[in-house]
Scaffold this active site. Structure first.
Site, PDB file in Angstrom:
ATOM      1  N   ASP A 123      22.449   0.418  11.285  1.00  0.00           N
ATOM      2  CA  ASP A 123      21.352   1.105  11.979  1.00  0.00           C
ATOM      3  C   ASP A 123      21.524   2.619  12.088  1.00  0.00           C
ATOM      4  O   ASP A 123      20.647   3.300  12.613  1.00  0.00           O
ATOM      5  CB  ASP A 123      21.157   0.500  13.371  1.00  0.00           C
ATOM      6  N   GLY A 124      22.668   3.136  11.637  1.00  0.00           N
ATOM      7  CA  GLY A 124      22.849   4.589  11.718  1.00  0.00           C
ATOM      8  C   GLY A 124      23.114   5.100  13.124  1.00  0.00           C
ATOM      9  O   GLY A 124      23.128   6.308  13.369  1.00  0.00           O
ATOM     10  N   ASP A 250      38.579   6.841   3.497  1.00  0.00           N
ATOM     11  CA  ASP A 250      37.359   7.572   3.875  1.00  0.00           C
ATOM     12  C   ASP A 250      37.476   8.162   5.272  1.00  0.00           C
ATOM     13  O   ASP A 250      36.592   8.915   5.696  1.00  0.00           O
ATOM     14  CB  ASP A 250      36.130   6.661   3.768  1.00  0.00           C
ATOM     15  N   ASN A 251      38.547   7.830   5.975  1.00  0.00           N
ATOM     16  CA  ASN A 251      38.745   8.421   7.304  1.00  0.00           C
ATOM     17  C   ASN A 251      39.883   9.434   7.297  1.00  0.00           C
ATOM     18  O   ASN A 251      40.383   9.825   8.356  1.00  0.00           O
ATOM     19  CB  ASN A 251      39.040   7.321   8.331  1.00  0.00           C
TER      20      ASN A 251
HETATM   21  P1  AMP Z   1      33.975   3.828   9.938  1.00  0.00           P
HETATM   22  O1  AMP Z   1      34.884   2.665   9.816  1.00  0.00           O
HETATM   23  O2  AMP Z   1      33.311   3.990  11.281  1.00  0.00           O
HETATM   24  O3  AMP Z   1      34.636   5.098   9.525  1.00  0.00           O
HETATM   25  O4  AMP Z   1      32.732   3.558   8.941  1.00  0.00           O
HETATM   26  C1  AMP Z   1      32.865   3.113   7.615  1.00  0.00           C
HETATM   27  C2  AMP Z   1      31.558   3.300   6.896  1.00  0.00           C
HETATM   28  O5  AMP Z   1      30.511   2.547   7.516  1.00  0.00           O
HETATM   29  C3  AMP Z   1      31.060   4.749   6.850  1.00  0.00           C
HETATM   30  O6  AMP Z   1      30.410   4.933   5.634  1.00  0.00           O
HETATM   31  C4  AMP Z   1      30.087   4.790   7.992  1.00  0.00           C
HETATM   32  O7  AMP Z   1      29.136   5.801   7.847  1.00  0.00           O
HETATM   33  C5  AMP Z   1      29.464   3.415   7.925  1.00  0.00           C
HETATM   34  N1  AMP Z   1      28.941   2.970   9.227  1.00  0.00           N
HETATM   35  C6  AMP Z   1      29.671   2.554  10.292  1.00  0.00           C
HETATM   36  N2  AMP Z   1      28.854   2.218  11.308  1.00  0.00           N
HETATM   37  C7  AMP Z   1      27.589   2.425  10.880  1.00  0.00           C
HETATM   38  C8  AMP Z   1      26.299   2.259  11.467  1.00  0.00           C
HETATM   39  N3  AMP Z   1      26.139   1.800  12.710  1.00  0.00           N
HETATM   40  N4  AMP Z   1      25.218   2.579  10.718  1.00  0.00           N
HETATM   41  C9  AMP Z   1      25.344   3.023   9.457  1.00  0.00           C
HETATM   42  N5  AMP Z   1      26.532   3.202   8.846  1.00  0.00           N
HETATM   43  C10 AMP Z   1      27.644   2.895   9.539  1.00  0.00           C
HETATM   44 MG    MG Z   2      34.613   6.717   8.877  1.00  0.00          MG
END
Ligand code: AMP
Ligand code: MG
Length: 486
Positions: A123-124, A250-251
C-alpha cells in the site's frame, strides 16, 4: 528562515537519467497532523519551525509539494535473506530532492507517502507504530554518534492501514546526504547494464566521495571506501549493542549509514545470539552475525561493481574489511573500558563479554556503572558486582581489569569522565519505544516521544529526574514482538 515550500531544492539525483527512478506524486494523507518535529534536524536545513501561517503537516507528509522539488521513487534490487530479488525500489519512499546549505547537502525523503511503481501490491504506507520507531531510532543513533539517516518530522493521520490488525498511517520525513544502497548497483549488474553502473558510481563518487574523483583507480578506491565506512559502522553497532534486524543489501547505505529502521533492537542483557526480528527464524541477522553479514553484503556490492574493475581489484578492496572492523571494534571497546587502545586487551574484552552473557547482565547498565569503577586494591565495586549471579566471575575479571588500569597511569576521576562520554546512560530500549507508541497511538499523548527525543539526543548526559528511562526492561517487555510488518 525559509519555510518548506520556499526551500530551494537542487535535484541532482533526479537529474540523472530516468533509468534510476520513477517520477511520482505522493498520495494525499487524510487528516494529517504534525505529531513531532525534530528541531535539531530542521536546523540542518535552516528550516523555520514556527510556521503558523501554513499547515506545516501538509508539507511534511506530501500533501503539498515545494515548488522546486521533483518527487521521485528510486529503483533498486537486493539480496533479501540471502536471495536475490531483481526489482525492489522505493515502494513507499519518495525523494523530494536535496538542500545544499551551510550544514552540507541533505536529501529529504517522505516515507509512507503512498504507492509507487515499486510497491509490488503493497500500500505504500507505513503504520504509526513503525514510524515512531524509526523516528526515535534514527535520532538515538545520531545521539550516540553512529552514522545514520536522520528524521525531521512525524505526521499522523486517520487513514486506516491493514497489517496483522488495523492501524493508522503515518509519514516521516527522513534526511540523508544520499539514500543510495548496495542494491542500487546490484539491479544494473543483474540486468547486464554496465554503463548504468558506471554512471551511478561516477555520480556517487562525484557527490559523496569527491576526494576520489581525480584518482586513476577511482572505482576500486570507491569500493574500498564503502568497505571501510561499512566496517567502521558495524564496529559501532557491535560496541553499542545495536541489532539492525534486516541487513538485506537493499538496506545497506553506500555511505555507511544506518538505514531503513524496521525491527531493530538494542541489547538489554548481553546476548550475542539476540534476534530482534521475529520474522528472522534462522537468526541470519542475529546480533553476532552482523559483522559477517556486512562482509557478505559488501561482496554482493563488489560483484555488482566488477564491470568497473578487475576481480583482483575488487577482492583487494574487500580484503581490508576484517582488519578495519577488528581494529575499530577494539578501539571502541578499549575506550568503553577506559583503557588505551591495544590489541593485547582482546582477552580482557572477550572475558568480560563472556561473563556478561553467562550472567545475563544488562550491557548498557554494566558499561555505565563501570565508569565509576574504583581501582583501589581493596574496593569491592558492589554496584557492579551485584549485577552478577556469579560474583566470583566478576571478581576475577575485575582483578585483571584493575591491573590493566593501574599500569595505564590511571586516574579514576578523569577516567570516569572520559568513559561517560562513550558509555551511554540511555538507549532506545524496546520497552521505551513501546511506551511511546502506546501513549501516542492510544492516548494521543506525545510526551513520551518528547522525553525520549530529549534524552536520546544526549544519551551520554545524566538528565537528572529522567533516570527511570535508564532502567532495565520490566518483565512485560519480554513479550514485545517486533517483526518486518510495518
Ligand atoms: P524493507 O524491508 O522495509 O526495507 O522493504 C523491502 C522492500 O519492500 C522495499 O522495496 C520497500 O519499499 C518495500 N515495502 C515495504 N513495505 C511496503 C509497503 N507498505 N508498501 C510498498 N512497498 C513496501
Ligand atoms: Mg528497505
Amino acid at each position: 528562515m525559509p519555510t518548506l515550500d520556499s526551500l530551494n531544492f537542487c535535484n541532482h539525483f533526479a537529474n540523472l537519467t530516468s533509468f534510476y527512478y520513477s517520477k511520482i506524486t505522493p498520495t494525499p494523507l487524510p487528516n494529517a497532523n504534525l505529531l513531532h518535529l525534530n528541531h535539531s534536524a530542521a536546523a540542518l536545513i535552516n528550516l523555520a519551525t514556527d510556521q503558523t501561517e501554513c499547515n506545516i503537516a501538509d508539507w511534511l507528509c506530501g500533501n503539498a509539494i515545494p515548488a522546486s522539488a521533483e518527487p521521485v521513487a528510486a529503483l533498486y534490487a537486493g539480496h533479501q535473506f540471502g536471495h536475490f530479488v531483481s526489482q525492489l525500489g522505493d515502494g513507499r519512499a519518495i525523494l523530494l530532492g536535496g538542500i545544499e546549505g551551510e550544514h552540507g547537502y541533505w536529501e529529504l525523503q517522505l516515507k509512507g507517502a503512498g504507492p509507487t511503481p515499486y510497491s509490488r501490491n503493497s500500500d505504500g504506507r507505513a503504520v504509526l507504530r513503525s514510524s515512531i520507531r524509526e523516528y526515535l531510532g534514527s535520532e538515538a543513533m545520531h545521539g550516540l554518534g553512529i552514522p545514520t539517516t536522520r528524521a525531521l518530522s512525524l505526521v499522523g493521520s486517520s487513514l486506516p492501514v491493514y497489517r496483522e490488525t488495523v492501524e493508522t498511517a503515518a509519514v516521516i520525513m527522513r534526511m540523508s546526504p544520499s539514500f543510495i544502497r548496495f542494491g542500487s548497483f546490484e539491479v544494473f549488474f543483474y540486468r547486464g547494464q554496465p554503463d548504468a553502473i558506471r554512471t551511478l558510481a561516477d555520480y556517487v563518487i562525484r557527490h559523496h566521495y569527491p576526494e576520489l574523483n581525480a584518482c586513476k583507480d577511482k572505482y576500486p578506491r570507491f569500493l574500498q571506501a564503502v568497505v571501510v565506512a561499512t566496517a567502521k559502522l558495524i564496529a559501532q553497532w557491535q560496541a553499542v549493542g545495536f541489532a539492525h534486524g534486516v541487513m538485506n543489501t537493499d538496506n545497506m547505505s553506500i555511505l555507511g549509514l544506518t538505514l531503513d529502521y524496521g525491527p531493530f533492537g538494542f541489547l538489554d542483557h548481553y546476548d550475542p545470539g539476540f534476534i530482534c526480528n521475529h520474522s528472522d527464524q534462522g537468526g541470519r541477522y542475529a546480533f553476532d552475525q552482523q559483522p559477517d553479514v556486512a562482509a557478505w553484503n559488501l561482496t554482493r556490492l563488489a560483484q555488482a561493481l566488477t564491470p568497473l574493475m578487475s576481480v583482483e581489484d575488487a577482492k583487494a578492496a574487500l580484503d581490508v574489511y576484517p582488519a578495519v572492523f577488528t581494529s575499530a571494534y577494539i578501539d571502541l571497546m578499549c575506550a568503553k573500558l577506559g583503557l588505551t587502545a591495544d590489541k593485547t586487551r582482546v582477552p580482557l574484552i572477550m572475558q568480560l563479554l563472556d561473563i556478561l552473557q553467562e550472567n545475563r547482565v544488562d550491557y548498557t547498565i554494566f558499561m555505565r556503572r563501570l565508569c565509576d569503577f574504583n581501582s583501589a586494591a581493596d574496593a569491592l565495586n558492589a554496584r557492579l558486582r551485584d549485577l552478577f549471579a556469579d560474583r566470583a566471575a566478576f571478581d576475577s575479571w575485575a582483578a585483571i581489569y584493575r591491573t590493566q588500569l593501574n599500569t595505564a597511569q590511571n586516574d579514576d576521576h578523569a577516567r570516569a569522565i572520559a568513559m561517560r562520554r562513550v558509555n551511554p546512560k540511555y538507549i532506545l530500549r524496546n520497552y521505551l519505544a513501546e511506551n511511546a507508541i502506546v501513549a501516542a497511538r492510544d492516548h494521543n499523548d506525545m510526551s513520551e516521544i518528547n522525553n525520549l527525543m530529549h534524552i536520546l539526543q544526549q544519551p551520554y548526559d545524566e538528565h537528572p529526574g529522567m533516570e527511570a528511562y535508564a532502567a532495565a526492561p520490566p518483565d512485560w517487555a519480554q513479550h514485545i514482538s517486533v517483526s518486518c510488518s510495518s
